[in-house]
Scaffold this motif. Structure first.
Motif, PDB file in Angstrom:
ATOM      1  N   SER A   1       6.233   0.520   1.848  1.00 39.71           N
ATOM      2  CA  SER A   1       4.977   0.198   2.511  1.00 39.71           C
ATOM      3  C   SER A   1       4.337   1.458   3.076  1.00 39.71           C
ATOM      4  CB  SER A   1       5.188  -0.811   3.641  1.00 39.71           C
ATOM      5  OG  SER A   1       5.429  -2.108   3.134  1.00 39.71           O
TER       6      SER A   1
ATOM      7  N   ASN B   1       0.817  -1.224   0.000  1.00 46.83           N
ATOM      8  CA  ASN B   1       0.000   0.000   0.000  1.00 46.83           C
ATOM      9  C   ASN B   1       0.848   1.270   0.000  1.00 46.83           C
ATOM     10  OD1 ASN B   1      -2.764  -1.321   0.427  1.00 46.83           O
ATOM     11  ND2 ASN B   1      -1.601  -2.110   2.171  1.00 46.83           N
TER      12      ASN B   1
ATOM     13  N   GLN C   1      -7.614   1.681   7.176  1.00 43.66           N
ATOM     14  CA  GLN C   1      -6.990   1.877   5.871  1.00 43.66           C
ATOM     15  C   GLN C   1      -5.472   2.031   6.034  1.00 43.66           C
ATOM     16  OE1 GLN C   1      -9.604   3.903   6.947  1.00 43.66           O
ATOM     17  NE2 GLN C   1     -11.187   2.710   5.877  1.00 43.66           N
ATOM     18  N   CYS C   2      -4.736   1.763   4.955  1.00 41.63           N
ATOM     19  CA  CYS C   2      -3.266   1.821   4.991  1.00 41.63           C
ATOM     20  C   CYS C   2      -2.766   2.515   3.730  1.00 41.63           C
ATOM     21  CB  CYS C   2      -2.706   0.401   5.073  1.00 41.63           C
ATOM     22  SG  CYS C   2      -0.911   0.300   5.101  1.00 41.63           S
ATOM     23  N   GLY C   3      -1.768   3.387   3.894  1.00 38.53           N
ATOM     24  CA  GLY C   3      -1.199   4.038   2.721  1.00 38.53           C
ATOM     25  C   GLY C   3      -0.265   5.173   3.081  1.00 38.53           C
TER      26      GLY C   3
ATOM     27  N   ALA D   1      -0.820   4.098  -2.022  1.00 34.76           N
ATOM     28  CA  ALA D   1      -2.247   4.285  -1.748  1.00 34.76           C
ATOM     29  C   ALA D   1      -2.482   5.564  -0.951  1.00 34.76           C
ATOM     30  CB  ALA D   1      -2.795   3.082  -0.986  1.00 34.76           C
TER      31      ALA D   1
END
Length: 324
Positions: free
Chosen positions: A308, A231, A278-280, A234
């Motif tokens: 990451s 991610n 959420q991840c980003g 993202a």
């Protein structure tokens, strides 16, 4: 009930600078952020209890009048020199530099590289602080191009009160960090290891003033691991934030401690730090801040990868009051 938070940074106007990484420089950073203030920024409201030049030592206390527990944060170094390794430790009981008890785990940080290696030296710092607790992040110029650390040495820890599940918890003053090590500083000593969720972050004491320690582990509604790998690019909307809770000895439900009023299984949660659904934002420049629900949050960089995103955030405006 909330308590206000201030962000102190080495690139602020009038901020104390770390050039050679001596204990005096690091003491000046902590004092000017927490006790004295600098430039246009007021101090967080901590109290200076003791300061010794040789051997280097400084003790600070959080603000009782603002609802703090009155716990003590002790900082020292084995040597007076450039690139000194700094050592921190908390104490619930403190009479003097040489006389203290119910201490927390030690944690460490420092310049690591010499000042001559300007882009690698860990001379940049950020402290996110209230009158009762603070996070400190120490990093190098070369890390700022992206918001992940790729297993590079850095410093990151918390000192202060946690938000307890027990009203008026007398043992809520702790430190939280990564591994305990000797020798050279290692990135695994950082609280950034909380992304993985498999390691103890500190110790806590029973609520009856006894001296048996319990290791503290972290967990949220998303489990023990807070950030998956990937991610990197993202940029999701962050819609769910969960506090990061502290559990005694294990994150698994234990009937032996579940209802124990002296050594509670769920001790509380760290103030101001959250895991998101959420991840980003791994490709953003570090430090990266994002508005979530109208307030500013710092994205805690993922420590183990060069590509990451992160799912951990620290509120930079206000925290739930640790005494509430």
């Amino acid at each position: 009930m909330t308590i206000p938070v201030t962000v102190y940074r080495s690139d602020d106007a009038g901020a104390p600078q770390v050039t050679d990484g001596t204990p005096a420089e690091w003491f000046a950073v902590l004092k000017q952020c927490l006790v004295d203030g600098y430039g246009a920024k007021s101090p967080a409201g901590w109290k200076l209890i003791a300061e010794v030049e040789d051997p280097p030592h400084m003790t600070l206390q959080n603000n009782v009048a603002s609802g703090g527990s009155g716990g003590y944060a002790m900082f020292s170094s084995p040597q007076i020199k450039a690139t000194a390794i700094m050592v921190g430790q908390t104490a619930l009981d403190y009479s003097s530099v040489a006389d203290h008890d119910r201490v927390g785990r030690t944690f460490r940080w420092g310049l690591y590289w010499s000042a001559a290696t300007a882009d690698k030296a860990l001379k940049n710092w950020m402290i996110i602080a209230s009158a009762t607790g603070f996070y400190m992040f120490v990093y190098a110029n070369e890390m700022t191009a992206k918001n992940c650390i790729n297993s590079e040495v850095h410093g990151f820890f918390y000192v202060g009160d946690y938000v307890s599940t027990t009203p008026n918890d007398p043992a809520r003053f702790i430190s939280a960090s990564g591994d305990q090590r000797t020798g050279s500083i290692n990135y695994t000593e950082s609280l950034g290891e909380i992304h993985l969720g498999t390691k103890a972050v500190g110790v806590a004491y029973p609520l009856d003033s006894s001296t048996t320690t319990q290791e503290l582990y972290t967990q949220t509604i998303f489990g023990t691991r807070q950030t998956p790998s990937g991610n990197y690019d993202a940029k999701p909307d962050v819609t769910v934030l969960c506090p990061i809770y502290l559990f005694s000895d294990t994150t698994s439900v234990s009937s032996a401690s579940l209802n124990d009023p002296i050594t509670p299984w769920c001790r509380g949660h760290l103030p101001g730090i959250f895991s998101s659904a959420q991840c980003g934002y791994g490709s953003e420049q570090m430090p990266y801040f994002k508005h979530i629900d109208g307030q500013s949050y710092w994205s805690v960089p993922y420590t183990r990868s060069s590509s990451s995103g992160s799912a951990i955030w620290i509120n930079t405006v206000e925290w739930q009051h640790a005494s509430s």
